[in-house]
Motif scaffolding. Structure first.
Motif, PDB file in Angstrom:
ATOM      1  N   ASP A  48       0.836  -1.205   0.000  1.00 42.32           N
ATOM      2  CA  ASP A  48       0.000   0.000   0.000  1.00 42.32           C
ATOM      3  C   ASP A  48       0.870   1.254   0.000  1.00 42.32           C
ATOM      4  OD1 ASP A  48      -2.848   1.258   0.580  1.00 42.32           O
ATOM      5  OD2 ASP A  48      -1.434   2.220   1.947  1.00 42.32           O
ATOM      6  N   ALA A  49       1.951   1.245   0.784  1.00 46.45           N
ATOM      7  CA  ALA A  49       2.845   2.400   0.830  1.00 46.45           C
ATOM      8  C   ALA A  49       3.473   2.662  -0.534  1.00 46.45           C
ATOM      9  CB  ALA A  49       3.935   2.181   1.879  1.00 46.45           C
ATOM     10  N   ILE A  50       3.874   1.598  -1.223  1.00 50.51           N
ATOM     11  CA  ILE A  50       4.463   1.741  -2.555  1.00 50.51           C
ATOM     12  C   ILE A  50       3.422   2.259  -3.542  1.00 50.51           C
ATOM     13  CG2 ILE A  50       5.463   0.474  -4.498  1.00 50.51           C
ATOM     14  CD1 ILE A  50       6.709  -1.437  -2.397  1.00 50.51           C
ATOM     15  N   THR A  51       2.229   1.665  -3.505  1.00 50.55           N
ATOM     16  CA  THR A  51       1.154   2.093  -4.402  1.00 50.55           C
ATOM     17  C   THR A  51       0.820   3.565  -4.197  1.00 50.55           C
ATOM     18  OG1 THR A  51       0.177  -0.123  -4.444  1.00 50.55           O
ATOM     19  CG2 THR A  51      -1.258   1.709  -5.042  1.00 50.55           C
ATOM     20  N   THR A  52       0.676   3.963  -2.937  1.00 49.11           N
ATOM     21  CA  THR A  52       0.344   5.352  -2.619  1.00 49.11           C
ATOM     22  C   THR A  52       1.398   6.308  -3.155  1.00 49.11           C
ATOM     23  OG1 THR A  52      -0.819   4.660  -0.606  1.00 49.11           O
ATOM     24  CG2 THR A  52      -0.132   6.956  -0.735  1.00 49.11           C
ATOM     25  N   ALA A  53       2.668   5.970  -2.950  1.00 47.49           N
ATOM     26  CA  ALA A  53       3.750   6.844  -3.404  1.00 47.49           C
ATOM     27  C   ALA A  53       3.787   6.932  -4.924  1.00 47.49           C
ATOM     28  CB  ALA A  53       5.086   6.340  -2.864  1.00 47.49           C
ATOM     29  N   ILE A  54       3.546   5.824  -5.610  1.00 46.96           N
ATOM     30  CA  ILE A  54       3.537   5.845  -7.077  1.00 46.96           C
ATOM     31  C   ILE A  54       2.410   6.736  -7.593  1.00 46.96           C
ATOM     32  CG2 ILE A  54       3.066   4.452  -9.133  1.00 46.96           C
ATOM     33  CD1 ILE A  54       4.602   2.171  -7.807  1.00 46.96           C
ATOM     34  N   LEU A  55       1.235   6.615  -6.995  1.00 41.65           N
ATOM     35  CA  LEU A  55       0.092   7.405  -7.459  1.00 41.65           C
ATOM     36  C   LEU A  55       0.246   8.890  -7.141  1.00 41.65           C
ATOM     37  CD1 LEU A  55      -2.868   4.996  -6.615  1.00 41.65           C
ATOM     38  CD2 LEU A  55      -1.805   5.433  -8.835  1.00 41.65           C
ATOM     39  N   ARG A  56       1.216   9.230  -6.307  1.00 38.99           N
ATOM     40  CA  ARG A  56       1.497  10.640  -6.019  1.00 38.99           C
ATOM     41  C   ARG A  56       2.499  11.237  -7.003  1.00 38.99           C
ATOM     42  NH1 ARG A  56       3.350  11.424  -0.049  1.00 38.99           N
ATOM     43  NH2 ARG A  56       3.457  13.590  -0.781  1.00 38.99           N
ATOM     44  N   ARG A  65      -5.037  11.686  -4.091  1.00 33.69           N
ATOM     45  CA  ARG A  65      -5.979  11.038  -3.170  1.00 33.69           C
ATOM     46  C   ARG A  65      -7.209  10.530  -3.919  1.00 33.69           C
ATOM     47  NH1 ARG A  65      -4.096  15.162   0.334  1.00 33.69           N
ATOM     48  NH2 ARG A  65      -5.728  16.606  -0.331  1.00 33.69           N
ATOM     49  N   LYS A  66      -7.697  11.310  -4.882  1.00 36.87           N
ATOM     50  CA  LYS A  66      -8.859  10.887  -5.671  1.00 36.87           C
ATOM     51  C   LYS A  66      -8.532   9.651  -6.504  1.00 36.87           C
ATOM     52  CE  LYS A  66     -10.865  15.529  -6.103  1.00 36.87           C
ATOM     53  NZ  LYS A  66     -11.220  16.624  -7.052  1.00 36.87           N
ATOM     54  N   VAL A  67      -7.362   9.661  -7.140  1.00 38.15           N
ATOM     55  CA  VAL A  67      -6.961   8.521  -7.969  1.00 38.15           C
ATOM     56  C   VAL A  67      -6.782   7.273  -7.106  1.00 38.15           C
ATOM     57  CG1 VAL A  67      -5.142   7.598  -9.461  1.00 38.15           C
ATOM     58  CG2 VAL A  67      -5.900   9.963  -9.739  1.00 38.15           C
ATOM     59  N   TYR A  68      -6.173   7.443  -5.935  1.00 32.16           N
ATOM     60  CA  TYR A  68      -5.965   6.306  -5.032  1.00 32.16           C
ATOM     61  C   TYR A  68      -7.303   5.671  -4.647  1.00 32.16           C
ATOM     62  CZ  TYR A  68      -4.870   3.728  -0.761  1.00 32.16           C
ATOM     63  OH  TYR A  68      -4.775   2.750   0.202  1.00 32.16           O
ATOM     64  N   ARG A  69      -8.271   6.499  -4.255  1.00 30.75           N
ATOM     65  CA  ARG A  69      -9.577   5.967  -3.844  1.00 30.75           C
ATOM     66  C   ARG A  69     -10.272   5.258  -5.005  1.00 30.75           C
ATOM     67  NH1 ARG A  69     -10.238  11.448  -1.428  1.00 30.75           N
ATOM     68  NH2 ARG A  69      -9.494  11.323   0.722  1.00 30.75           N
TER      69      ARG A  69
END
Length: 234
Positions: A48-56, A65-69
């Motif tokens: 999740d941490a990796i995914t979140t950082a990539i999407l940023r 945040r919108k794309v992540y959700r």
């Protein structure tokens, strides 16, 4: 995702006494000290941490945040939490099975190759990565194609809770540092800002505290601006 899906996140506490008093200007530290002790839930899932950082990557925080959700809602799965069901990101195997249009539909077209490269690397290395120190983890993630030093550092900080490895020249840090204390002059460029930041906080605990408190101050400011009452830590 991984075994951490069902793990309780660790709560870390950082007192204001850990800020670099005597090194950073006191007018700058004053609004940060008003936060008292910062409590933060460390992300229990490395994926999740990796995914979140990539999407940023590239996009602004609000858009990320919108794309992540949306990414989680469309392609992830639901996990029961005390606050109710929560969608988590699709696991690496799912990511590698998704067609290209699935990324575009979720607003993650730009991030497709990075997510795919990270998913492949995670499947082969996640146990080794999870046991690494924060510095080792940054280096290992940076070796994955399309990750890069910023993403590696942000993911490692989120997962380990150690913000001494966070990208200190990040736009969010620079923005909230200036907003917290407008009278303190800071370099405009990323490299100059990071050099000043490290001079103010030359040791690891102080660097962690200075960065975490600045991001937390910004989260409080954003929450108050949006009319919220409950602060959310970075």
């Amino acid at each position: 995702m991984d075994a951490a899906d069902n793990a309780a996140p660790l709560l870390s506490r950082t007192p204001s006494a850990q800020l670099p008093h005597g090194k950073a200007p006191e007018p700058f530290l004053r609004p940060l000290m008003a936060l008292g002790t910062v409590a933060r839930l460390t992300n229990p899932s490395l994926w999740d941490a990796i995914t979140t950082a990539i999407l940023r990557q590239v996009v602004r925080a609000a858009q990320a945040r919108k794309v992540y959700r949306r990414w989680c809602a469309e392609h992830g799965r639901s996990v029961d939490t005390p606050a109710g069901p929560m969608a988590v990101p699709p696991d690496p195997r799912t990511v590698l099975r998704l067609p290209d249009e699935a990324f575009a539909d979720a607003g993650a077209k730009f991030h497709r190759t990075a997510l795919q490269a990270a998913a492949t690397a995670y499947q082969h290395n996640h146990e080794r990565w999870a046991a690494m120190s924060p510095d080792e983890l940054v280096k290992a993630l940076d070796e994955v194609p399309r990750i890069g030093p910023w993403t590696a550092s942000a993911a490692a900080a989120d997962y380990t809770g150690d913000f001494s490895v966070y990208p200190h020249g990040d736009l969010a840090v620079r923005t909230w540092a200036r907003a917290a204390s407008p009278t303190v002059i800071l370099p405009d460029d990323e490299r100059g800002f990071e050099a000043r930041w490290r001079r103010w906080a030359p040791d690891r605990p102080q660097l962690h505290a200075l960065t975490l408190f600045t991001l937390t101050w910004g989260t409080h400011a954003r929450t108050q601006h949006n009319g919220g009452t409950a602060p959310r830590h970075p």
